[in-house]
Scaffold this motif. Structure first.
Motif, PDB file in Angstrom:
ATOM      1  N   LYS A  19     -72.805 -79.819 -14.082  1.00  0.00           N
ATOM      2  CA  LYS A  19     -72.607 -78.490 -13.527  1.00  0.00           C
ATOM      3  C   LYS A  19     -72.023 -77.537 -14.563  1.00  0.00           C
ATOM      4  CE  LYS A  19     -69.723 -76.179 -10.029  1.00  0.00           C
ATOM      5  NZ  LYS A  19     -68.759 -76.407  -8.919  1.00  0.00           N
ATOM      6  N   ILE A  20     -71.006 -77.986 -15.293  1.00  0.00           N
ATOM      7  CA  ILE A  20     -70.357 -77.134 -16.298  1.00  0.00           C
ATOM      8  C   ILE A  20     -71.322 -76.795 -17.426  1.00  0.00           C
ATOM      9  CG2 ILE A  20     -68.563 -77.103 -18.081  1.00  0.00           C
ATOM     10  CD1 ILE A  20     -66.792 -78.671 -16.147  1.00  0.00           C
ATOM     11  N   PHE A  21     -72.110 -77.781 -17.889  1.00  0.00           N
ATOM     12  CA  PHE A  21     -73.060 -77.527 -18.973  1.00  0.00           C
ATOM     13  C   PHE A  21     -74.164 -76.572 -18.519  1.00  0.00           C
ATOM     14  CE2 PHE A  21     -71.213 -81.075 -21.291  1.00  0.00           C
ATOM     15  CZ  PHE A  21     -71.422 -80.706 -22.607  1.00  0.00           C
ATOM     16  N   CYS A  22     -74.626 -76.725 -17.286  1.00  0.00           N
ATOM     17  CA  CYS A  22     -75.673 -75.830 -16.780  1.00  0.00           C
ATOM     18  C   CYS A  22     -75.161 -74.394 -16.661  1.00  0.00           C
ATOM     19  CB  CYS A  22     -76.185 -76.330 -15.431  1.00  0.00           C
ATOM     20  SG  CYS A  22     -77.155 -77.849 -15.516  1.00  0.00           S
ATOM     21  N   ILE A  23     -73.965 -74.248 -16.111  1.00  0.00           N
ATOM     22  CA  ILE A  23     -73.391 -72.902 -15.964  1.00  0.00           C
ATOM     23  C   ILE A  23     -73.131 -72.280 -17.331  1.00  0.00           C
ATOM     24  CG2 ILE A  23     -71.360 -71.626 -15.180  1.00  0.00           C
ATOM     25  CD1 ILE A  23     -71.182 -73.520 -12.816  1.00  0.00           C
ATOM     26  N   SER A  24     -72.597 -73.080 -18.256  1.00  0.00           N
ATOM     27  CA  SER A  24     -72.307 -72.572 -19.597  1.00  0.00           C
ATOM     28  C   SER A  24     -73.588 -72.150 -20.301  1.00  0.00           C
ATOM     29  CB  SER A  24     -71.578 -73.636 -20.420  1.00  0.00           C
ATOM     30  OG  SER A  24     -70.352 -73.983 -19.824  1.00  0.00           O
ATOM     31  N   GLY A  25     -74.642 -72.960 -20.185  1.00  0.00           N
ATOM     32  CA  GLY A  25     -75.920 -72.615 -20.801  1.00  0.00           C
ATOM     33  C   GLY A  25     -76.522 -71.353 -20.201  1.00  0.00           C
ATOM     34  N   VAL A  27     -74.898 -68.876 -18.639  1.00  0.00           N
ATOM     35  CA  VAL A  27     -74.089 -67.722 -19.030  1.00  0.00           C
ATOM     36  C   VAL A  27     -74.323 -67.386 -20.509  1.00  0.00           C
ATOM     37  CG1 VAL A  27     -71.730 -66.879 -19.346  1.00  0.00           C
ATOM     38  CG2 VAL A  27     -72.331 -68.144 -17.280  1.00  0.00           C
ATOM     39  N   GLY A  28     -74.428 -68.414 -21.350  1.00  0.00           N
ATOM     40  CA  GLY A  28     -74.701 -68.166 -22.767  1.00  0.00           C
ATOM     41  C   GLY A  28     -76.028 -67.473 -22.976  1.00  0.00           C
ATOM     42  N   TYR A  29     -77.035 -67.862 -22.198  1.00  0.00           N
ATOM     43  CA  TYR A  29     -78.354 -67.237 -22.295  1.00  0.00           C
ATOM     44  C   TYR A  29     -78.317 -65.788 -21.822  1.00  0.00           C
ATOM     45  CZ  TYR A  29     -83.172 -66.133 -21.024  1.00  0.00           C
ATOM     46  OH  TYR A  29     -84.392 -65.515 -20.886  1.00  0.00           O
ATOM     47  N   PHE A  40     -69.319 -72.017 -27.044  1.00  0.00           N
ATOM     48  CA  PHE A  40     -68.120 -71.179 -27.045  1.00  0.00           C
ATOM     49  C   PHE A  40     -67.596 -70.915 -25.633  1.00  0.00           C
ATOM     50  CE2 PHE A  40     -70.672 -70.073 -30.781  1.00  0.00           C
ATOM     51  CZ  PHE A  40     -69.755 -70.314 -31.793  1.00  0.00           C
ATOM     52  N   ILE A  41     -68.448 -71.151 -24.643  1.00  0.00           N
ATOM     53  CA  ILE A  41     -68.059 -70.908 -23.262  1.00  0.00           C
ATOM     54  C   ILE A  41     -67.524 -72.182 -22.607  1.00  0.00           C
ATOM     55  CG2 ILE A  41     -68.869 -69.999 -21.029  1.00  0.00           C
ATOM     56  CD1 ILE A  41     -71.092 -68.603 -22.539  1.00  0.00           C
ATOM     57  N   LEU A  42     -67.844 -73.323 -23.189  1.00  0.00           N
ATOM     58  CA  LEU A  42     -67.451 -74.598 -22.592  1.00  0.00           C
ATOM     59  C   LEU A  42     -65.957 -74.716 -22.294  1.00  0.00           C
ATOM     60  CD1 LEU A  42     -69.678 -77.309 -24.329  1.00  0.00           C
ATOM     61  CD2 LEU A  42     -69.615 -76.676 -21.911  1.00  0.00           C
ATOM     62  N   MET A 223     -70.804 -57.352 -24.198  1.00  0.00           N
ATOM     63  CA  MET A 223     -71.172 -58.440 -23.298  1.00  0.00           C
ATOM     64  C   MET A 223     -70.015 -59.412 -23.106  1.00  0.00           C
ATOM     65  SD  MET A 223     -74.158 -57.737 -22.224  1.00  0.00           S
ATOM     66  CE  MET A 223     -74.967 -59.192 -21.584  1.00  0.00           C
ATOM     67  N   ALA A 224     -69.281 -59.693 -24.184  1.00  0.00           N
ATOM     68  CA  ALA A 224     -68.131 -60.593 -24.079  1.00  0.00           C
ATOM     69  C   ALA A 224     -67.054 -60.003 -23.175  1.00  0.00           C
ATOM     70  CB  ALA A 224     -67.570 -60.887 -25.463  1.00  0.00           C
ATOM     71  N   ILE A 225     -66.800 -58.701 -23.337  1.00  0.00           N
ATOM     72  CA  ILE A 225     -65.798 -58.036 -22.491  1.00  0.00           C
ATOM     73  C   ILE A 225     -66.262 -58.019 -21.038  1.00  0.00           C
ATOM     74  CG2 ILE A 225     -64.656 -55.845 -22.016  1.00  0.00           C
ATOM     75  CD1 ILE A 225     -64.692 -55.288 -25.014  1.00  0.00           C
ATOM     76  N   SER A 226     -67.547 -57.777 -20.837  1.00  0.00           N
ATOM     77  CA  SER A 226     -68.094 -57.758 -19.469  1.00  0.00           C
ATOM     78  C   SER A 226     -67.918 -59.123 -18.807  1.00  0.00           C
ATOM     79  CB  SER A 226     -69.571 -57.371 -19.494  1.00  0.00           C
ATOM     80  OG  SER A 226     -69.752 -56.089 -20.067  1.00  0.00           O
ATOM     81  N   LEU A 227     -68.194 -60.176 -19.560  1.00  0.00           N
ATOM     82  CA  LEU A 227     -68.031 -61.524 -19.022  1.00  0.00           C
ATOM     83  C   LEU A 227     -66.577 -61.790 -18.657  1.00  0.00           C
ATOM     84  CD1 LEU A 227     -69.136 -64.316 -18.362  1.00  0.00           C
ATOM     85  CD2 LEU A 227     -68.857 -64.936 -20.782  1.00  0.00           C
ATOM     86  N   LEU A 228     -65.671 -61.351 -19.513  1.00  0.00           N
ATOM     87  CA  LEU A 228     -64.243 -61.541 -19.243  1.00  0.00           C
ATOM     88  C   LEU A 228     -63.818 -60.786 -17.983  1.00  0.00           C
ATOM     89  CD1 LEU A 228     -61.520 -62.660 -20.156  1.00  0.00           C
ATOM     90  CD2 LEU A 228     -61.226 -60.608 -21.562  1.00  0.00           C
TER      91      LEU A 228
END
Length: 245
Positions: A19-25, A27-29, A40-42, A223-228
């Motif tokens: 689940k964590i790897f799928c979500i991280s992938g 979000v990274g995409y 970097f999101i892991l 994009m990084a700020i938006s994610l935060l």
């Protein structure tokens, strides 16, 4: 079992890791244009891991509290029939076992109490042990009431009957609150999901329009700020809709 902590099994760990790897992938995409940015999101996965463990513990405690209320109802009936508290626990275990419902925790705890009684341990001591291992306030209150009744000779039937009435009222209030905030929880999840869906839609329908956000330093920073901001908003929403009764 110590209900205050949760020790994940291999199946839970595998499911949570995937689940964590799928979500991280994902979000990274979406936010950085490359699934490899998931590396970097892991670290945020640690936060998700802890949140899921906390939710698992909370769900387990909620189930234990519900099963405990059913136990008290049966126990009260057996005490009214004239059984002693120790004998009433034995009859309660029989009643719950034959009820046809699935009791994941409380029947095991009653067996533990009956096993302790066979070795001449005091009933109030065994109930206190359950209260200490659980994270349920109602069990702590019941334990204190039983101990006080044993010491000062109180009316055990009346004590349990009053406890059952209090718990019933409490659970009715909790259900009403859950019903009222259920829609708000759904709205919160939709609000958190919308930015991801909008970005995904833009990437799939107009790739060139989004290139500047992935190919420039300023775009990546935005994009990084938006994610935060989205993460902070998610934590705020989770805190707002989490109401303790």
């Amino acid at each position: 079992m110590d209900y205050r902590i949760y020790k994940p099994d291999k199946k839970w760990i595998l499911k949570e890791t995937i689940k964590i790897f799928c979500i991280s992938g994902f979000v990274g995409y979406l936010f950085f244009g490359n699934v490899f940015f998931a590396v970097f999101i892991l670290p945020l996965g640690i936060l998700l891991w802890r949140m899921d463990i906390s939710e698992t513990i909370a769900a387990r405690n909620k189930r234990l509290a519900k099963e405990f209320k059913d136990m008290l109802i049966s126990l009260s009936g057996n005490l009214n029939a004239g059984y002693s508290l120790e004998r009433a626990f034995y009859k309660t275990h029989q009643d719950l076992s034959k009820s046809g419902e699935t009791y994941q925790f409380i029947t095991t705890e009653i067996r533990h109490i009956l096993y302790g009684l066979e070795y001449n341990r005091r009933i109030e001591e065994l109930i206190c042990d359950l209260a200490q291992r659980s994270n349920v306030e109602d069990i702590h209150i019941f334990s204190e009431m039983v101990e006080a009744s044993k010491i000062y000779g109180g009316n055990m039937v009346q004590v349990i009957r009053q406890t059952v009435n209090n718990l019933t009222e409490k659970y009715m209030v909790e259900e009403e609150i859950e019903t009222m905030i259920a829609a708000k929880k759904l709205e919160g999840r939709i609000m958190l999901l919308m930015p991801f869906l909008i970005i995904l839609y833009m990437k799939l329908t107009n790739r060139g329009y989004m290139d500047i956000l992935y190919e420039t330093v300023l775009g990546k920073t935005v994009m990084a700020i938006s994610l935060l901001v989205i993460l902070v908003a998610g934590m705020a929403i989770n805190k707002i809709v989490k109401i303790e009764v």
